[in-house]
Write a protein that holds these residues in place. Structure first.
Motif, PDB file in Angstrom:
ATOM      1  N   ASN A 147      -2.897 -13.877  89.054  1.00 54.60           N
ATOM      2  CA  ASN A 147      -3.085 -12.804  88.079  1.00 54.60           C
ATOM      3  C   ASN A 147      -2.175 -11.774  87.984  1.00 54.60           C
ATOM      4  O   ASN A 147      -1.811 -11.583  86.880  1.00 54.60           O
ATOM      5  CB  ASN A 147      -4.532 -12.355  88.826  1.00 54.60           C
ATOM      6  CG  ASN A 147      -5.637 -13.411  88.630  1.00 54.60           C
ATOM      7  OD1 ASN A 147      -5.294 -14.418  87.983  1.00 54.60           O
ATOM      8  ND2 ASN A 147      -6.602 -13.194  89.367  1.00 54.60           N
ATOM      9  N   SER A 148      -1.475 -11.547  89.130  1.00 57.87           N
ATOM     10  CA  SER A 148      -0.624 -10.636  88.935  1.00 57.87           C
ATOM     11  C   SER A 148       0.955 -10.636  88.108  1.00 57.87           C
ATOM     12  O   SER A 148       1.346  -9.956  87.208  1.00 57.87           O
ATOM     13  CB  SER A 148      -0.188 -10.120  90.360  1.00 57.87           C
ATOM     14  OG  SER A 148      -1.267  -9.359  91.106  1.00 57.87           O
ATOM     15  N   ILE A 149       1.211 -12.099  88.338  1.00 57.55           N
ATOM     16  CA  ILE A 149       2.740 -12.528  87.735  1.00 57.55           C
ATOM     17  C   ILE A 149       2.312 -12.803  86.547  1.00 57.55           C
ATOM     18  O   ILE A 149       3.177 -12.315  85.576  1.00 57.55           O
ATOM     19  CB  ILE A 149       3.204 -13.626  88.591  1.00 57.55           C
ATOM     20  CG1 ILE A 149       2.230 -14.985  88.519  1.00 57.55           C
ATOM     21  CG2 ILE A 149       3.597 -13.084  90.071  1.00 57.55           C
ATOM     22  CD1 ILE A 149       3.044 -16.130  88.406  1.00 57.55           C
TER      23      ILE A 149
ATOM     24  N   ASP B 191       9.191  -8.547  94.283  1.00 58.66           N
ATOM     25  CA  ASP B 191       9.523  -9.612  94.875  1.00 58.66           C
ATOM     26  C   ASP B 191       8.573 -10.413  96.028  1.00 58.66           C
ATOM     27  O   ASP B 191       8.579 -11.585  95.866  1.00 58.66           O
ATOM     28  CB  ASP B 191      10.933  -9.552  95.704  1.00 58.66           C
ATOM     29  CG  ASP B 191      11.923 -10.471  95.842  1.00 58.66           C
ATOM     30  OD1 ASP B 191      11.798 -11.431  95.113  1.00 58.66           O
ATOM     31  OD2 ASP B 191      12.802 -10.629  96.990  1.00 58.66           O
ATOM     32  N   MET B 192       8.034  -9.680  96.683  1.00 51.20           N
ATOM     33  CA  MET B 192       6.893 -10.275  97.637  1.00 51.20           C
ATOM     34  C   MET B 192       5.863 -11.072  96.898  1.00 51.20           C
ATOM     35  O   MET B 192       5.266 -12.136  97.196  1.00 51.20           O
ATOM     36  CB  MET B 192       6.484  -9.165  98.518  1.00 51.20           C
ATOM     37  CG  MET B 192       7.348  -8.683  99.405  1.00 51.20           C
ATOM     38  SD  MET B 192       6.644  -7.320 100.496  1.00 51.20           S
ATOM     39  CE  MET B 192       5.203  -8.094 101.306  1.00 51.20           C
ATOM     40  N   ILE B 193       5.321 -10.300  95.722  1.00 53.04           N
ATOM     41  CA  ILE B 193       4.219 -10.976  94.965  1.00 53.04           C
ATOM     42  C   ILE B 193       4.579 -12.089  94.533  1.00 53.04           C
ATOM     43  O   ILE B 193       3.977 -13.050  94.210  1.00 53.04           O
ATOM     44  CB  ILE B 193       3.432  -9.789  94.035  1.00 53.04           C
ATOM     45  CG1 ILE B 193       2.183 -10.091  94.170  1.00 53.04           C
ATOM     46  CG2 ILE B 193       4.104  -9.901  92.539  1.00 53.04           C
ATOM     47  CD1 ILE B 193       1.398  -8.641  93.466  1.00 53.04           C
ATOM     48  N   VAL B 194       5.978 -12.179  93.718  1.00 49.25           N
ATOM     49  CA  VAL B 194       6.238 -13.411  92.989  1.00 49.25           C
ATOM     50  C   VAL B 194       6.588 -14.555  94.091  1.00 49.25           C
ATOM     51  O   VAL B 194       6.284 -15.637  93.940  1.00 49.25           O
ATOM     52  CB  VAL B 194       7.721 -13.163  92.546  1.00 49.25           C
ATOM     53  CG1 VAL B 194       8.619 -14.472  91.848  1.00 49.25           C
ATOM     54  CG2 VAL B 194       7.707 -12.003  91.380  1.00 49.25           C
ATOM     55  N   GLY B 195       7.112 -14.041  95.102  1.00 48.70           N
ATOM     56  CA  GLY B 195       7.301 -15.095  96.443  1.00 48.70           C
ATOM     57  C   GLY B 195       5.875 -15.702  96.958  1.00 48.70           C
ATOM     58  O   GLY B 195       5.769 -16.945  96.935  1.00 48.70           O
ATOM     59  N   LYS B 196       5.003 -15.074  97.110  1.00 46.86           N
ATOM     60  CA  LYS B 196       3.515 -15.609  97.431  1.00 46.86           C
ATOM     61  C   LYS B 196       3.013 -16.409  96.391  1.00 46.86           C
ATOM     62  O   LYS B 196       2.565 -17.465  96.529  1.00 46.86           O
ATOM     63  CB  LYS B 196       2.613 -14.122  97.608  1.00 46.86           C
ATOM     64  CG  LYS B 196       2.908 -13.398  99.175  1.00 46.86           C
ATOM     65  CD  LYS B 196       1.934 -12.367  99.015  1.00 46.86           C
ATOM     66  CE  LYS B 196       2.252 -11.370 100.274  1.00 46.86           C
ATOM     67  NZ  LYS B 196       1.100 -10.463 100.563  1.00 46.86           N
ATOM     68  N   ALA B 197       3.149 -15.958  95.073  1.00 47.67           N
ATOM     69  CA  ALA B 197       2.695 -16.990  93.901  1.00 47.67           C
ATOM     70  C   ALA B 197       3.239 -18.103  93.737  1.00 47.67           C
ATOM     71  O   ALA B 197       2.829 -19.064  93.733  1.00 47.67           O
ATOM     72  CB  ALA B 197       2.584 -16.103  92.825  1.00 47.67           C
TER      73      ALA B 197
END
Length: 455
Positions: free
Chosen positions: A186-188, A407-413
């Motif tokens: 949802n965030s990305i 960067d962290m949220i993109v990596g987790k997604a």
């Protein structure tokens, strides 16, 4: 000039109420520490921006409330009416019986097109009540379905219909530990769509605000209302009136336009962060005194060390000397690195404000090489105190501050996407895997662009 606020989803509506309540309480506070004439000008300027007058004399928020479930909107309308100080207008809210199930695609692809006409008509009605529109302030979360998906859809429609008006999205960044299993998707999707349609993203991280509540406000049992009040204080400290540059007694007319002009010099750099100083409980404040030199020294170090609050600042971080490498090997992925800025705005409020020395923020070493400090730094001032603080400072910064969490949220997604986890929940509402890949590509470019600003 007036700002129309659009409150979206549970989070957006709860924060929106606290923002309007904080703005009203501050503008009608008798402890402003300034002359009666100055206080009246301050009140009038706040009223023009955020409120309009109704026949019964009660100020009405220039706002539209949208959610796909009725509970939070009904609570929000009721709380405003019960305050007796201000209210929301009649026929300014839109809600349905069924939410978005924490699914961005459902909010964007189903609720958005289905309810577009009703929502945009409400916004148009509110815009027509403004003598002069500065732009839109859109409050939303990234984690759920309505605030994120429908929020991205509405912002896109605002861009289509009001292309010459400014759009700033105030976004709540979810807790790192997770509120919703698909929050990274949802965030990305939210961020990538807003990057195409919004003029600036003003981002607050739940984790950082939670720490302020715990460590600075000394709150033991932290509720969402506590978080929202801290957010409202930070937003008020930026958006309440300040003097225009050519006058000590006239307040600037177009804060949204001035903010964008100072802080977003290039469309690839739209992410803004806010810091405040001081922030503390009323009990602690009673025994505290502040100097402008002390406040600004702390605020500058918070900026360059990426600190979110004045507790736990890393004083070892120093600006790199021109032509020499910085102390230690700094990188965007290391815990302690020098935070290079693109642009900064300092907002000072309170006693003896004209004696405050902001030269430390004009150091060229703080900024990327392709902008001169004269273009990269601005200061707004008013002698009128804000909230309960005799002296206070806010910093709105376009810097590398948000590279690491992005960067962290993109990596987790990406980790979830590469194993095809939960993708079917999005594709069944018309999304394709290509839409995810477009979002990843755009945000990885944003990370790279911010990473290239400095050391």
């Amino acid at each position: 000039m007036s700002i129309v606020t659009v409150q979206l989803g549970q989070c957006g509506n709860q924060i929106g109420f606290e923002v309007f309540d904080a703005l009203f309480r501050d503008s009608h506070c008798s402890q402003g520490l300034c002359s009666k004439r100055d206080n009246e000008a301050y009140q009038a300027s706040c009223r023009e921006r955020f409120f309009r007058e109704e026949e019964n004399g009660v100020p009405v928020a220039r706002a539209v409330l949208v959610d796909m479930e009725p509970k939070v909107i009904n609570q929000t309308l009721s709380k405003a009416a019960q305050s007796g100080r201000w209210n929301y207008g009649q026929h300014t809210s839109f809600c349905q019986k069924q939410g978005s199930g924490n699914n961005w695609a459902y909010g964007y692809s189903v609720h958005g097109p289905k309810h577009e006409e009703s929502i945009m008509n409400l916004i148009q009605t509110e815009v027509e009540k403004c003598d002069s529109l500065s732009g839109f302030f859109i409050i939303m979360s990234m984690a759920g379905g309505t605030g994120s998906g429908l929020g991205a859809f509405v912002t896109q429609k605002l861009q289509d219909q009001y292309s010459s008006s400014l759009k700033m999205n105030q976004i709540i960044w979810p807790y790192g530990t997770g509120e919703v299993i698909v929050q990274n998707y949802n965030s990305i999707l939210t961020l990538s769509h807003l990057y195409r349609s919004s003029d600036a993203l003003l981002i607050h991280e739940n984790d950082a605000v939670h720490k302020i509540c715990a460590k600075r406000m000394n709150i033991k049992q932290i509720s969402f209302r506590d978080l929202n009040r801290v957010l409202a204080h930070q937003l008020g400290s930026v958006f309440q009136p300040t003097y225009s540059e050519d006058s000590s007694f006239h307040y600037r007319r177009n804060p949204l336009g001035d903010l964008m002009e100072h802080l977003v010099p290039h469309p690839e750099f739209k992410m803004l962060g806010v810091r405040n100083i001081p922030q503390m409980s009323a009990a602690s404040l009673a025994y505290s005194t502040f100097t402008w030199a002390g406040l600004l020294k702390h605020l500058r170090q918070m900026l360059i060390s990426s600190a979110k609050m004045e507790e736990g600042i890393n004083w070892q971080v120093r600006p790199p000397l021109s032509g020499l490498p910085p102390i230690g090997k700094a990188s965007a992925h290391k815990e302690h690195h020098f935070n290079t800025s693109l642009a900064n705005l300092v907002v000072l409020r309170g006693r003896e404000v004209h004696s405050a020395d902001v030269e430390g923020f004009k150091d060229p070493a703080l900024y990327t090489s392709w902008l001169e400090p004269v273009d990269a730094f601005s200061v707004w001032k008013t002698q009128r105190a804000f909230d309960k603080y005799e002296k206070s400072a806010a910093l709105v910064s376009n810097s590398q501050l948000l590279v690491k969490p992005l960067d962290m949220i993109v990596g987790k997604a990406w980790n979830m996407f590469s194993s095809k986890a939960f993708i079917h929940q999005y594709t069944k509402f018309g999304m394709e895997e290509e839409d995810f890949l477009d979002s990843f590509a755009l945000l990885e470019q944003v990370v790279a662009s911010y990473g290239s600003l400095g050391p």
